[in-house]
Design an enzyme around this catalytic site. Structure first.
Site, PDB file in Angstrom:
ATOM      1  N   GLU A 149     -48.577 -35.578  88.599  1.00 14.70           N
ATOM      2  CA  GLU A 149     -49.905 -36.478  89.324  1.00 14.70           C
ATOM      3  C   GLU A 149     -50.110 -37.159  90.812  1.00 14.70           C
ATOM      4  O   GLU A 149     -48.927 -37.426  91.026  1.00 14.70           O
ATOM      5  CB  GLU A 149     -50.229 -37.798  88.168  1.00 14.70           C
ATOM      6  CG  GLU A 149     -51.462 -38.800  88.227  1.00 14.70           C
ATOM      7  CD  GLU A 149     -52.349 -38.042  88.539  1.00 14.70           C
ATOM      8  OE1 GLU A 149     -52.928 -37.545  87.053  1.00 14.70           O
ATOM      9  OE2 GLU A 149     -53.261 -37.858  89.238  1.00 14.70           O
ATOM     10  N   LEU A 151     -52.617 -39.452  91.442  1.00 12.35           N
ATOM     11  CA  LEU A 151     -53.665 -40.137  91.840  1.00 12.35           C
ATOM     12  C   LEU A 151     -52.853 -41.528  92.566  1.00 12.35           C
ATOM     13  O   LEU A 151     -51.899 -41.402  93.200  1.00 12.35           O
ATOM     14  CB  LEU A 151     -54.351 -41.067  90.842  1.00 12.35           C
ATOM     15  CG  LEU A 151     -53.059 -41.230  89.898  1.00 12.35           C
ATOM     16  CD1 LEU A 151     -52.494 -42.744  90.238  1.00 12.35           C
ATOM     17  CD2 LEU A 151     -53.444 -41.500  88.388  1.00 12.35           C
ATOM     18  N   LYS A 205     -44.674 -31.894  93.759  1.00 10.97           N
ATOM     19  CA  LYS A 205     -44.842 -33.053  93.595  1.00 10.97           C
ATOM     20  C   LYS A 205     -44.249 -34.010  94.785  1.00 10.97           C
ATOM     21  O   LYS A 205     -44.144 -35.223  95.234  1.00 10.97           O
ATOM     22  CB  LYS A 205     -44.743 -33.989  92.313  1.00 10.97           C
ATOM     23  CG  LYS A 205     -44.631 -35.438  92.242  1.00 10.97           C
ATOM     24  CD  LYS A 205     -46.150 -35.928  92.208  1.00 10.97           C
ATOM     25  CE  LYS A 205     -45.901 -37.571  92.902  1.00 10.97           C
ATOM     26  NZ  LYS A 205     -47.015 -37.780  93.113  1.00 10.97           N
ATOM     27  N   CYS A 261     -43.542 -45.066  94.300  1.00 12.83           N
ATOM     28  CA  CYS A 261     -43.239 -43.445  94.328  1.00 12.83           C
ATOM     29  C   CYS A 261     -42.818 -43.208  95.890  1.00 12.83           C
ATOM     30  O   CYS A 261     -41.673 -42.449  95.286  1.00 12.83           O
ATOM     31  CB  CYS A 261     -45.037 -42.487  94.897  1.00 12.83           C
ATOM     32  SG  CYS A 261     -45.389 -42.852  92.575  1.00 12.83           S
ATOM     33  N   LYS A 264     -38.775 -44.124  96.481  1.00 16.18           N
ATOM     34  CA  LYS A 264     -37.781 -43.491  94.623  1.00 16.18           C
ATOM     35  C   LYS A 264     -38.123 -41.946  95.207  1.00 16.18           C
ATOM     36  O   LYS A 264     -36.916 -41.487  94.363  1.00 16.18           O
ATOM     37  CB  LYS A 264     -37.777 -43.997  93.984  1.00 16.18           C
ATOM     38  CG  LYS A 264     -39.099 -43.463  93.549  1.00 16.18           C
ATOM     39  CD  LYS A 264     -39.335 -43.654  90.800  1.00 16.18           C
ATOM     40  CE  LYS A 264     -40.489 -43.168  90.805  1.00 16.18           C
ATOM     41  NZ  LYS A 264     -40.768 -41.788  90.704  1.00 16.18           N
ATOM     42  N   ARG A 329     -43.769 -53.273  93.544  1.00 22.10           N
ATOM     43  CA  ARG A 329     -42.434 -52.220  93.434  1.00 22.10           C
ATOM     44  C   ARG A 329     -42.500 -51.959  94.933  1.00 22.10           C
ATOM     45  O   ARG A 329     -43.340 -51.514  96.019  1.00 22.10           O
ATOM     46  CB  ARG A 329     -42.630 -51.115  92.493  1.00 22.10           C
ATOM     47  CG  ARG A 329     -42.854 -52.033  91.322  1.00 22.10           C
ATOM     48  CD  ARG A 329     -42.640 -50.530  90.342  1.00 22.10           C
ATOM     49  NE  ARG A 329     -44.717 -50.216  90.229  1.00 22.10           N
ATOM     50  CZ  ARG A 329     -44.754 -49.217  89.005  1.00 22.10           C
ATOM     51  NH1 ARG A 329     -43.637 -49.065  88.493  1.00 22.10           N
ATOM     52  NH2 ARG A 329     -45.722 -48.692  88.698  1.00 22.10           N
TER      53      ARG A 329
HETATM   54  N1  NAD Z   1     -48.424 -45.590  89.766  1.00 19.17           N
HETATM   55  C1  NAD Z   1     -48.234 -44.201  91.068  1.00 19.17           C
HETATM   56  O1  NAD Z   1     -48.940 -44.425  91.759  1.00 19.17           O
HETATM   57  C2  NAD Z   1     -47.882 -42.837  90.498  1.00 19.17           C
HETATM   58  C3  NAD Z   1     -48.382 -41.927  90.606  1.00 19.17           C
HETATM   59  C4  NAD Z   1     -48.219 -40.545  90.504  1.00 19.17           C
HETATM   60  C5  NAD Z   1     -47.082 -40.146  90.066  1.00 19.17           C
HETATM   61  N2  NAD Z   1     -46.426 -41.342  89.305  1.00 19.17           N
HETATM   62  C6  NAD Z   1     -45.067 -41.155  88.067  1.00 19.17           C
HETATM   63  O2  NAD Z   1     -45.872 -41.540  86.897  1.00 19.17           O
HETATM   64  C7  NAD Z   1     -44.595 -42.178  86.296  1.00 19.17           C
HETATM   65  C8  NAD Z   1     -45.051 -43.394  85.803  1.00 19.17           C
HETATM   66  O3  NAD Z   1     -45.150 -44.064  86.637  1.00 19.17           O
HETATM   67  P1  NAD Z   1     -46.236 -45.547  86.271  1.00 19.17           P
HETATM   68  O4  NAD Z   1     -46.326 -45.853  88.086  1.00 19.17           O
HETATM   69  O5  NAD Z   1     -47.312 -45.255  85.262  1.00 19.17           O
HETATM   70  O6  NAD Z   1     -45.307 -46.025  86.099  1.00 19.17           O
HETATM   71  P2  NAD Z   1     -45.557 -47.868  84.928  1.00 19.17           P
HETATM   72  O7  NAD Z   1     -43.345 -48.274  84.701  1.00 19.17           O
HETATM   73  O8  NAD Z   1     -46.358 -48.704  86.114  1.00 19.17           O
HETATM   74  O9  NAD Z   1     -45.858 -47.322  83.788  1.00 19.17           O
HETATM   75  C9  NAD Z   1     -44.829 -46.577  82.675  1.00 19.17           C
HETATM   76  C10 NAD Z   1     -44.849 -47.611  81.401  1.00 19.17           C
HETATM   77  O10 NAD Z   1     -43.846 -46.050  80.248  1.00 19.17           O
HETATM   78  C11 NAD Z   1     -43.662 -46.914  79.651  1.00 19.17           C
HETATM   79  N3  NAD Z   1     -42.063 -46.187  78.928  1.00 19.17           N
HETATM   80  C12 NAD Z   1     -41.135 -46.275  79.233  1.00 19.17           C
HETATM   81  N4  NAD Z   1     -39.943 -45.966  78.056  1.00 19.17           N
HETATM   82  C13 NAD Z   1     -41.146 -45.525  77.831  1.00 19.17           C
HETATM   83  C14 NAD Z   1     -40.882 -45.383  75.885  1.00 19.17           C
HETATM   84  N5  NAD Z   1     -39.554 -44.857  75.722  1.00 19.17           N
HETATM   85  N6  NAD Z   1     -41.506 -44.924  74.861  1.00 19.17           N
HETATM   86  C15 NAD Z   1     -42.779 -45.595  75.413  1.00 19.17           C
HETATM   87  N7  NAD Z   1     -43.484 -46.082  76.525  1.00 19.17           N
HETATM   88  C16 NAD Z   1     -42.212 -46.110  77.885  1.00 19.17           C
HETATM   89  C17 NAD Z   1     -43.405 -48.425  79.703  1.00 19.17           C
HETATM   90  O11 NAD Z   1     -43.227 -49.303  79.357  1.00 19.17           O
HETATM   91  C18 NAD Z   1     -44.501 -49.008  80.475  1.00 19.17           C
HETATM   92  O12 NAD Z   1     -45.744 -49.169  80.786  1.00 19.17           O
HETATM   93  C19 NAD Z   1     -43.974 -42.119  87.282  1.00 19.17           C
HETATM   94  O13 NAD Z   1     -42.810 -41.234  86.800  1.00 19.17           O
HETATM   95  C20 NAD Z   1     -44.067 -41.687  88.431  1.00 19.17           C
HETATM   96  O14 NAD Z   1     -43.626 -41.615  89.807  1.00 19.17           O
HETATM   97  C21 NAD Z   1     -47.231 -42.301  89.557  1.00 19.17           C
END
Ligand code: NAD
Length: 463
Positions: A149, A151, A205, A261, A264, A329
């Site tokens: 992703e 975004l 990514k 992001c 980490k 974060r």
């Molecule tokens: N935040 C961003 O801007 C962004 C952009 C691109 C990619 N990403 C990637 O996307 C992923 C998610 O990022 P995020 O910012 O949305 O994280 P986040 O911490 O906001 O959300 C993750 C969610 O996953 C849930 N979760 C964890 N373990 C679980 C399980 N076993 N069962 C069900 N739910 C579970 C958590 O409770 C949480 O609500 C990461 O790998 C991140 O690197 C994030």
């Protein structure tokens, strides 16, 4: 299509909602019961512009539902997206425990012909590992695809709805075609749908984030050099940005990058490289420059007041790691807060969306202010760490009246030095030229004062 999205965080909630908006039947799954309860009560656990209305509409039209029950959530799904967090572990590597927990818990509940898609950012090889793990648990092979992703928090809905590209990593051509069909409504302006191997998609990514982080650390280092030589980074930035090979995006100096992001992901990529004994000197430097950059405002503050901050009260505008989000974060503001609290300063902080998250970390160690002008009341200085739109045109006269000492430490270069100086402030910025001559010309030139007093935004803000 019937879709399950696991994880209802910044990525998962946007993904599930936007996929429902394009007509799919989507269930969002999270292990955090409090998050699901908040969504079901008609609110959101995060701040993301434009998302609440979309969630509400799609829930009303019964295309979008939420549950904490993973097994029930995936049982009917044709596509299962995994969007759980992959935070940094103590070693610096990506912590995949959430991903493995999801894989193990759902393997036996996945229907036949279901495709599992990893949207979380994961190290190269994770798709292959998950496929092996699922096969072992379920006793049959499973299709696992990578769909990183791209975004941006603060513009996430728009980015998902109108992606500049969609990348998928697949082993089977049919899996790629299924995902192409899913994304077709979002790619109507002919932006590319790129199919590659899962390994290349996973790498894409990390490389995208590494490139962006490199640009930020590069311009920050150049800004610091400008200060040493009496050059102005804003002029230099313009001087280079018109070169089409360089361009303007992501070349704004500041107080360092943060967020969930870049820090980490850079660390995870360094760790990945080290596993293969590969040299990644540039990435290590990017990370080091950023860690140091988060201290640049602290140093300017120390230099201004001297080492004793015990009797000083400082205001901070901007706590989220970037504007238009409540995400703190790795936010540069936290590094500043920690350093100033350790020096004994009293802090009055303001952010349009992130106060609740910061309060959860620091409790009553600071004063939290609902409004920017409230934060500067009685303050000996103002530090700006996040470039929220509403900080761009403050009423400097009002601030002068409210503040005890008139000094601004601008970690985002929001203002023209001449304007701030013209209002009788001492001004520190990142890599800007603030020499005797600009002080003199600011006091001669009443223009900036006139412009500001005519600005309707700042008038509204005071009333
Ligand atoms: N935040 C961003 O801007 C962004 C952009 C691109 C990619 N990403 C990637 O996307 C992923 C998610 O990022 P995020 O910012 O949305 O994280 P986040 O911490 O906001 O959300 C993750 C969610 O996953 C849930 N979760 C964890 N373990 C679980 C399980 N076993 N069962 C069900 N739910 C579970 C958590 O409770 C949480 O609500 C990461 O790998 C991140 O690197 C994030």
């Amino acid at each position: 299509m019937k879709i399950a999205v696991i994880g209802t965080g910044y990525v998962g909630l946007v993904t599930s909602t936007c996929l429902a908006e394009s007509g799919n039947e989507v269930v969002g799954i999270d292990k955090d019961a409090a998050k699901i309860a908040v969504i079901e009560s008609g609110r959101l656990p995060i701040y993301e512009p434009g998302l609440l209305e979309l969630v509400q509409r799609n829930r009303r039209e019964q295309r979008l539902s939420f549950t904490t029950d993973l097994a029930a959530g995936v049982r009917q799904a044709e596509l299962v997206f995994i969007a759980v967090g992959t935070p940094q572990s103590a070693s610096g590597a990506a912590d995949l425990s959430n991903l493995w927990a999801v894989g193990d818990a759902m393997a036996q509940h996945l229907p036949r012909r279901c495709i599992v898609v990893i949207k979380s950012t994961v190290p190269v090889g994770t798709n292959a590992d998950l496929a092996g793990r699922l096969e072992k648990k379920a006793g049959r092979p499973m299709d696992v695809a990578s769909n990183p992703e791209f975004l941006k928090e603060g513009a996430a809905v728009d980015d998902f709805m109108k992606p500049d590209r969609v990348v998928v990593g697949v082993r089977q051509a049919e899996v790629g075609e299924r995902l192409r069909e899913l994304y077709a409504p979002f790619l109507r302006t002919e932006n590319p749908f790129l199919i590659m191997s899962p390994e290349s998609a996973e790498m894409t990514k990390y490389v995208a984030n590494a490139m962006l982080a490199t640009k930020i650390s590069f311009i920050n280092e150049m800004a610091n050099l400008c200060e040493k030589f009496g050059a102005d980074i804003n002029d230099v930035r313009r001087g280079i940005g018109h070169d089409a090979r360089i361009g303007f995006p992501f070349l704004f100096p500041g107080a360092g990058y943060g967020g969930s992001c870049f820090p980490k992901d850079i660390s995870a990529l360094i760790h990945l490289a080290q596993q293969k004994q590969a040299r990644v000197e540039l990435l290590q430097a990017v990370d080091r420059v950023n860690t140091a950059q988060k201290q640049v405002l602290v140093e300017k503050i120390r230099r201004h007041y001297g080492p004793a901050l015990k009797d000083k009260c400082l205001a901070i505008w901007g706590l989220a790691f970037k504007p238009r989000t409540d995400d703190i974060r790795e936010a540069p503001a936290l590094a500043l807060i920690d350093a100033l609290l350790a020096q004994g300063a009293c802090l009055r902080v303001h952010d349009p969306e992130a106060i609740a998250n910061v309060r959860a970390l620091y409790g009553d160690r600071m004063v939290y202010c609902d409004r920017p002008y409230g934060a500067v009341e009685g303050a000996d200085g103002l530090a700006i760490v996040t470039e929220w739109q509403e900080f761009r045109h403050p009423d400097f006269d009002v601030m002068r009246r409210l503040m005890r000492e008139h000094v601004i430490f601008d970690g985002r270069n929001l203002y023209e030095p001449k304007t701030v100086l013209g209002h009788g402030f001492k001004y520190y910025a990142i890599g800007r030229l603030i020499d005797k001559e600009s002080v003199a010309s600011a006091t001669r030139d009443p223009l900036s004062r006139d412009v500001l007093s005519r600005d309707p935004l700042s008038r509204d803000a005071i009333s």
